[in-house]
Design a protein around this motif. Structure first.
Motif, PDB file in Angstrom:
ATOM      1  N   PRO A 133     -18.742 117.838  55.126  1.00  0.00           N
ATOM      2  CA  PRO A 133     -19.787 118.628  54.467  1.00  0.00           C
ATOM      3  C   PRO A 133     -19.188 119.906  53.895  1.00  0.00           C
ATOM      4  O   PRO A 133     -18.106 120.358  54.320  1.00  0.00           O
ATOM      5  N   LEU A 134     -19.891 120.511  52.949  1.00  0.00           N
ATOM      6  CA  LEU A 134     -19.365 121.738  52.346  1.00  0.00           C
ATOM      7  C   LEU A 134     -20.466 122.497  51.635  1.00  0.00           C
ATOM      8  O   LEU A 134     -21.506 121.937  51.286  1.00  0.00           O
ATOM      9  N   GLY A 145     -16.617 126.309  53.422  1.00  0.00           N
ATOM     10  CA  GLY A 145     -17.485 125.928  54.527  1.00  0.00           C
ATOM     11  C   GLY A 145     -18.321 127.109  54.991  1.00  0.00           C
ATOM     12  O   GLY A 145     -18.520 128.083  54.256  1.00  0.00           O
ATOM     13  N   TYR A 146     -18.779 127.039  56.238  1.00  0.00           N
ATOM     14  CA  TYR A 146     -19.687 128.057  56.748  1.00  0.00           C
ATOM     15  C   TYR A 146     -18.968 129.246  57.378  1.00  0.00           C
ATOM     16  O   TYR A 146     -19.607 130.223  57.756  1.00  0.00           O
ATOM     17  N   GLY A 147     -17.663 129.167  57.544  1.00  0.00           N
ATOM     18  CA  GLY A 147     -16.921 130.311  58.050  1.00  0.00           C
ATOM     19  C   GLY A 147     -16.428 130.179  59.474  1.00  0.00           C
ATOM     20  O   GLY A 147     -15.702 131.038  59.961  1.00  0.00           O
ATOM     21  N   GLY A 148     -16.785 129.094  60.157  1.00  0.00           N
ATOM     22  CA  GLY A 148     -16.321 128.931  61.537  1.00  0.00           C
ATOM     23  C   GLY A 148     -14.909 128.388  61.643  1.00  0.00           C
ATOM     24  O   GLY A 148     -14.285 128.475  62.698  1.00  0.00           O
ATOM     25  N   GLY A 149     -14.405 127.806  60.564  1.00  0.00           N
ATOM     26  CA  GLY A 149     -13.051 127.264  60.573  1.00  0.00           C
ATOM     27  C   GLY A 149     -12.885 125.959  61.322  1.00  0.00           C
ATOM     28  O   GLY A 149     -11.754 125.506  61.528  1.00  0.00           O
ATOM     29  N   PHE A 150     -13.983 125.315  61.719  1.00  0.00           N
ATOM     30  CA  PHE A 150     -13.876 124.104  62.536  1.00  0.00           C
ATOM     31  C   PHE A 150     -13.156 122.972  61.796  1.00  0.00           C
ATOM     32  O   PHE A 150     -12.266 122.325  62.349  1.00  0.00           O
ATOM     33  N   TYR A 151     -13.541 122.721  60.552  1.00  0.00           N
ATOM     34  CA  TYR A 151     -12.904 121.631  59.825  1.00  0.00           C
ATOM     35  C   TYR A 151     -11.456 121.969  59.460  1.00  0.00           C
ATOM     36  O   TYR A 151     -10.598 121.084  59.438  1.00  0.00           O
ATOM     37  N   ASP A 152     -11.173 123.229  59.175  1.00  0.00           N
ATOM     38  CA  ASP A 152      -9.792 123.602  58.866  1.00  0.00           C
ATOM     39  C   ASP A 152      -8.885 123.355  60.070  1.00  0.00           C
ATOM     40  O   ASP A 152      -7.801 122.777  59.939  1.00  0.00           O
TER      41      ASP A 152
END
Length: 199
Positions: A133-134, A145-152
């Motif tokens: 998602p993005l 993304g939303y800023g949590g860095g989870f996907y990165d």
């Protein structure tokens, strides 16, 4: 003395360059989502074609949509019907990579962190293909993304262990070629929109 105070660390912190981009991207996505079921259907068709053309695809991570995210669940159900394992992300803690729990149509869901639902139980799987998602994407396939860095963090860890395919799923209106990009941001391999596949 006022000047000395300013030099001692009381100056305002610089604004997050991504914050304004996130607000604008969320507004664009909400507009595209409103009445956009035909666009969503076409984007999912392109996504499915891209995944099923990949012989190595065995375990696909999708996501359970929040707010105006383009809903991948019909594509996820089609992948299950074709015999692929499908899973969805589970947030364990801030600063940690995502883990992925097995998903299938009708699985019992419970509330998870940040408003996303997660399967109540199921095996943990490691995906070789991710539907991501993005908020926005660029022509270079950078992702906001939303800023949590989870996907990165997750993509960095998975890519360090082997080849994975990360495909963003979005409306074409979410493209923004002026996205701010950080040193730790992971680029997508492709983006599926109603217009086709980028990448």
């Amino acid at each position: 003395m006022a000047g000395a105070a300013g030099m001692s660390g009381d100056a305002p912190l610089p604004a997050d360059p991504k914050a304004a981009a996130r607000r604008a991207a969320a507004a664009r996505r909400a507009l595209a989502h409103d009445g956009g079921e035909g666009r969503a259907r076409d984007a999912r068709a392109h996504l499915l074609a891209r995944i099923t053309a990949r012989p190595r695809a065995r375990v696909v991570a999708g996501y359970l949509p929040m707010r105006s995210e383009l809903d991948p669940r019909p594509a996820m159900a089609a992948l299950v019907a074709r015999g692929l394992a499908v899973c969805v992300p589970v947030i364990e803690a801030p600063g940690r990579p995502l883990r992925f729990r097995a998903w299938h149509p009708g699985v019992r869901l419970v509330p998870g962190p940040f408003g996303a639902e997660v399967p109540a139980q199921g095996r943990l799987l490691e995906p070789d293909t991710l539907i991501v998602p993005l908020l926005a994407f660029s022509g270079a396939r950078d992702r906001l993304g939303y800023g949590g860095g989870f996907y990165d963090r997750t993509l960095a860890a998975l890519r360090a262990r082997g080849a994975v395919l990360a495909i963003g799923l979005a409306y074409g209106a979410q493209r923004d070629d002026s996205l701010p990009v950080g040193a730790l941001d992971q680029r997508l391999d492709a983006v599926a929109t109603e217009a086709g596949i980028l990448g």
